[in-house]
Enzyme design. Structure first.
Site, PDB file in Angstrom:
ATOM      1  CD  GLU A  12      40.665  35.264  37.163  1.00 52.70           C
ATOM      2  OE1 GLU A  12      40.139  36.241  37.723  1.00 52.70           O
ATOM      3  OE2 GLU A  12      40.804  34.154  37.719  1.00 52.70           O
ATOM      4  CE1 TYR A  33      42.570  40.468  36.914  1.00 53.73           C
ATOM      5  CE2 TYR A  33      42.868  38.393  38.091  1.00 53.73           C
ATOM      6  CZ  TYR A  33      42.111  39.204  37.265  1.00 53.73           C
ATOM      7  OH  TYR A  33      40.891  38.780  36.798  1.00 53.73           O
ATOM      8  CE  LYS A  69      37.476  44.197  43.841  1.00 52.70           C
ATOM      9  NZ  LYS A  69      38.771  44.321  43.169  1.00 52.70           N
TER      10      LYS A  69
HETATM   11  P1  AMP Z   1      41.210  45.152  40.694  1.00 51.67           P
HETATM   12  O1  AMP Z   1      41.386  44.060  41.663  1.00 51.67           O
HETATM   13  O2  AMP Z   1      39.858  45.175  40.104  1.00 51.67           O
HETATM   14  O3  AMP Z   1      41.635  46.463  41.226  1.00 51.67           O
HETATM   15  O4  AMP Z   1      42.165  44.879  39.427  1.00 51.67           O
HETATM   16  C1  AMP Z   1      43.204  43.977  39.415  1.00 51.67           C
HETATM   17  C2  AMP Z   1      44.531  44.663  39.140  1.00 51.67           C
HETATM   18  O5  AMP Z   1      44.513  45.303  37.853  1.00 51.67           O
HETATM   19  C3  AMP Z   1      44.898  45.784  40.097  1.00 51.67           C
HETATM   20  O6  AMP Z   1      45.475  45.312  41.284  1.00 51.67           O
HETATM   21  C4  AMP Z   1      45.857  46.615  39.286  1.00 51.67           C
HETATM   22  O7  AMP Z   1      47.157  46.073  39.259  1.00 51.67           O
HETATM   23  C5  AMP Z   1      45.258  46.522  37.895  1.00 51.67           C
HETATM   24  N1  AMP Z   1      44.338  47.651  37.634  1.00 51.67           N
HETATM   25  C6  AMP Z   1      43.047  47.743  37.987  1.00 51.67           C
HETATM   26  N2  AMP Z   1      42.481  48.897  37.563  1.00 51.67           N
HETATM   27  C7  AMP Z   1      43.458  49.560  36.910  1.00 51.67           C
HETATM   28  C8  AMP Z   1      43.523  50.812  36.231  1.00 51.67           C
HETATM   29  N3  AMP Z   1      42.469  51.611  36.144  1.00 51.67           N
HETATM   30  N4  AMP Z   1      44.701  51.183  35.675  1.00 51.67           N
HETATM   31  C9  AMP Z   1      45.784  50.384  35.769  1.00 51.67           C
HETATM   32  N5  AMP Z   1      45.776  49.196  36.390  1.00 51.67           N
HETATM   33  C10 AMP Z   1      44.641  48.775  36.954  1.00 51.67           C
HETATM   34  N1  PCX Z   2      39.525  41.019  40.214  1.00 55.65           N
HETATM   35  C1  PCX Z   2      39.898  40.007  41.123  1.00 55.65           C
HETATM   36  C2  PCX Z   2      39.728  38.613  40.548  1.00 55.65           C
HETATM   37  C3  PCX Z   2      38.392  38.422  39.864  1.00 55.65           C
HETATM   38  C4  PCX Z   2      37.681  37.170  40.164  1.00 55.65           C
HETATM   39  N2  PCX Z   2      38.364  35.995  39.740  1.00 55.65           N
HETATM   40  C5  PCX Z   2      38.108  34.778  40.236  1.00 55.65           C
HETATM   41  N3  PCX Z   2      37.181  34.598  41.139  1.00 55.65           N
HETATM   42  N4  PCX Z   2      38.831  33.785  39.801  1.00 55.65           N
HETATM   43  C6  PCX Z   2      41.290  40.176  41.667  1.00 55.65           C
HETATM   44  O1  PCX Z   2      42.048  41.031  41.178  1.00 55.65           O
HETATM   45  O2  PCX Z   2      41.627  39.460  42.594  1.00 55.65           O
HETATM   46  C7  PCX Z   2      38.652  41.981  40.361  1.00 55.65           C
HETATM   47  C8  PCX Z   2      38.859  42.481  39.004  1.00 55.65           C
HETATM   48  O3  PCX Z   2      38.011  42.270  41.252  1.00 55.65           O
HETATM   49  C9  PCX Z   2      39.855  41.340  38.912  1.00 55.65           C
HETATM   50 MG    MG Z   3      42.230  43.990  43.440  1.00 54.04          MG
END
Ligand code: AMP
Ligand code: PCX
Ligand code: MG
Length: 507
Positions: free
Chosen positions: A378, A343, A439
């Site tokens: 978050e 995250y 992404k």
């Molecule tokens: P994102 O940046 O949207 O990929 O989500 C932020 C973080 O949440 C990722 O880096 C993962 O650690 C976790 N994550 C996102 N999608 C999943 C999923 N489908 N299952 C498990 N963990 C997830």
């Molecule tokens: N994420 C982001 C962060 C989402 C946006 N937050 C913000 N601008 N403070 C991440 O993982 O870096 C996605 C789903 O994309 C969560």
């Molecule tokens: Mg991510």
């Protein structure tokens, strides 16, 4: 069992017992409740410990008393700076730093924590650089009450209403103030008399300046710092990585595997969408102990009360990011886990703005996002804390974040690739298809956004009114789960949906 922090949350009064502190406090955090008794320091309350053998929550040298929730990541350097001895617990180390540096200690520590330091003439209340463990306070002429959950202090509705320096008001709760990210709030007191207003000591701020390293050096530096951040969070521990199969969480899984040996990985999907193939490819490559959790999208949406109780926010967009994680954490086996996520990588790297082409715009949104993360919660450990687990986020490690933010945007978008510098840093450690994978946000990959939209449309909300209806649902949940501290399992999402559909003029 992995090592978890001794304390993951607390509520405490300092000065005069707070009669409004609900008994028992309605923490959403799961764990053992340990009394805080600091007679000579004049404080009392309750700490939350994840384990069964809870340590005493207070550490004191007779003059300074430290209450500390969370963990430190630069322990060795801190120990060396305060004279070399064995570092002891994180709270002892922070105490030693406060003895040597005073409030400046909070400019030195890199961690994920909320802390209260009570001295004979001063009380300091502080969070880490990112405010990643949210911390709230209520003030009165007689003292202050501090807690890691707003709902615990929501019933008071008294005290000083003006937000003291270094804090922001908590929406909907009169007289409750949130400590800002990267801030220590200090209040002096002499002979039991408090000297308002408090003083804010800024301990960290995101950089606006950008550096222009040689691209190869930038790639090496990102690999080094991220490796160190994962080591500090995982070394020697059985950890779990929440894995989407995107570059961010796959990189964490790869570095954690290198740091500790086999790790557990978990992916969440629903009948409305999943990223199981991408996650499985990474899990196979790294040899992780991998689990797929699939649930009906309606069950995911039904978890919204938990997401709101954990994040203590009413922003529906951010809740869409956090809800799948909360639902996932709640479905893990009950034994407390140490969880690493990817995250936050997208914030300093501009990953959410994958179609933003001009570098000026990309850098602009990165600067704006770094200016606006505070208060979104978050990164809160409560997201997993409601299920008894401890989570931590290597990309928001202070050293990783400082580096990523400051890189010139041409290293973040390069050769038509988003997050180029991170992808290059992971070359050779992940499958080629993972390095190249575009992404996909968690809310998209899990199908949550589309399922929530459909649920509202099915309830008769016109398409154009869906965003407002989501906002209304989030606000209603915030009112019950935070303002009124209703337990999430007593809130029925169908009732919230029906109420919003009716008010929103469902057709
Ligand atoms: P994102 O940046 O949207 O990929 O989500 C932020 C973080 O949440 C990722 O880096 C993962 O650690 C976790 N994550 C996102 N999608 C999943 C999923 N489908 N299952 C498990 N963990 C997830
Ligand atoms: N994420 C982001 C962060 C989402 C946006 N937050 C913000 N601008 N403070 C991440 O993982 O870096 C996605 C789903 O994309 C969560
Ligand atoms: Mg991510």
């Amino acid at each position: 069992m992995p090592t978890l922090p001794d304390t993951i949350g607390f509520s405490v009064w300092i000065g005069t017992p707070d009669p409004l502190l609900a008994d028992p406090p309605p923490f959403a955090a799961l764990g053992q409740r340990v009394p805080i008794v600091g007679g000579t320091a004049g404080l009392g309350g309750i700490a939350i410990s994840p384990g069964t053998d809870a340590a005493a929550p207070l550490t004191s040298d007779g003059e300074l008393t430290v209450l500390f929730a969370g963990e430190l990541y630069n322990r060795d350097r801190l120990a060396a700076a305060v004279d070399g001895g064995a570092p002891g617990t994180d709270a002892q180390l922070l105490l030693a730093c406060c003895q040597r540096y005073g409030v400046s200690a909070f400019r030195l520590v890199s961690g994920r924590f909320a802390a209260v330091v009570v001295g004979p003439r001063r009380v300091v209340v502080a969070t880490d650089h990112a405010g990643s463990v949210p911390l709230y306070l209520r003030l009165s002429e007689a003292g202050m009450t501090v807690a890691t959950e707003a709902k615990v202090l929501a019933a008071g509705a008294t005290g000083r209403l003006d937000s003291p320096p270094g804090t922001a008001p908590v929406p909907g709760i009169r007289g409750l103030h949130r400590i800002r990210a990267g801030t220590a709030v200090a209040v002096d007191r002499t002979s039991g008399r408090w000297h308002w207003p408090a003083r804010a000591v800024r301990t960290w701020a995101p950089a606006y300046g950008r550096s222009i390293p040689d691209p190869d050096d930038a790639v090496a530096a990102v690999a080094d710092r991220l490796t160190a951040a994962v080591h500090a969070r995982a070394s020697g521990e059985p950890v779990t990585v929440v894995l989407s199969g995107g570059i961010d969480s796959s990189a964490v899984a790869a570095l954690a595997t290198a740091a500790t040996g086999p790790v557990a990985t978990v992916s969440l999907g629903t009948d409305a969408g999943d990223e199981f193939d991408a996650a499985r490819a990474v899990a196979r490559h790294l040899g992780t102990d991998h689990t797929e959790l699939k649930l009906p999208a309606a069950d995911l949406i039904a978890e919204l009360p938990w997401a709101v109780a954990a994040a203590e926010i009413d922003d529906p967009e951010v809740l869409e990011y956090l809800l799948p994680l909360v639902a996932l954490y709640r479905r893990l086996p009950a034994t407390p886990r140490r969880i690493l996520t990817g995250y936050g990588a997208d914030i300093p790297l501009g990953g959410m703005h994958r179609t933003t082409e001009p570098l000026e715009l990309l850098d602009g949104v990165i600067a704006a996002d770094m200016d606006s993360f505070d208060g979104l919660n978050e990164l809160s450990p409560l997201l997993s804390g409601v299920a008894g687990h401890w989570s931590t986020h290597p990309y928001w490690d202070r050293d990783v974040l400082d580096l990523l933010v400051s890189l010139e945007p041409g290293l973040k978008r390069r050769h038509g690739r988003d997050k180029w510098v991170l992808r290059e840093a992971m070359r050779g450690r992940l499958p080629q298809q993972t390095l190249c994978r575009p992404k996909l946000g968690i809310h998209e990959g899990s199908g949550l956004t589309s399922a929530w939209n459909r649920m509202l449309r099915d309830a008769g909300v016109p398409a154009g009114a869906v965003p407002d209806a989501k906002r209304a649902m989030a606000r209603s949940l915030y009112a019950s789960a935070v303002l009124c501290a209703v337990r999430p399992d007593e809130i029925r999402i169908d009732d919230v949906l029906a109420e919003v559909a009716e008010e929103g003029g469902a057709q």
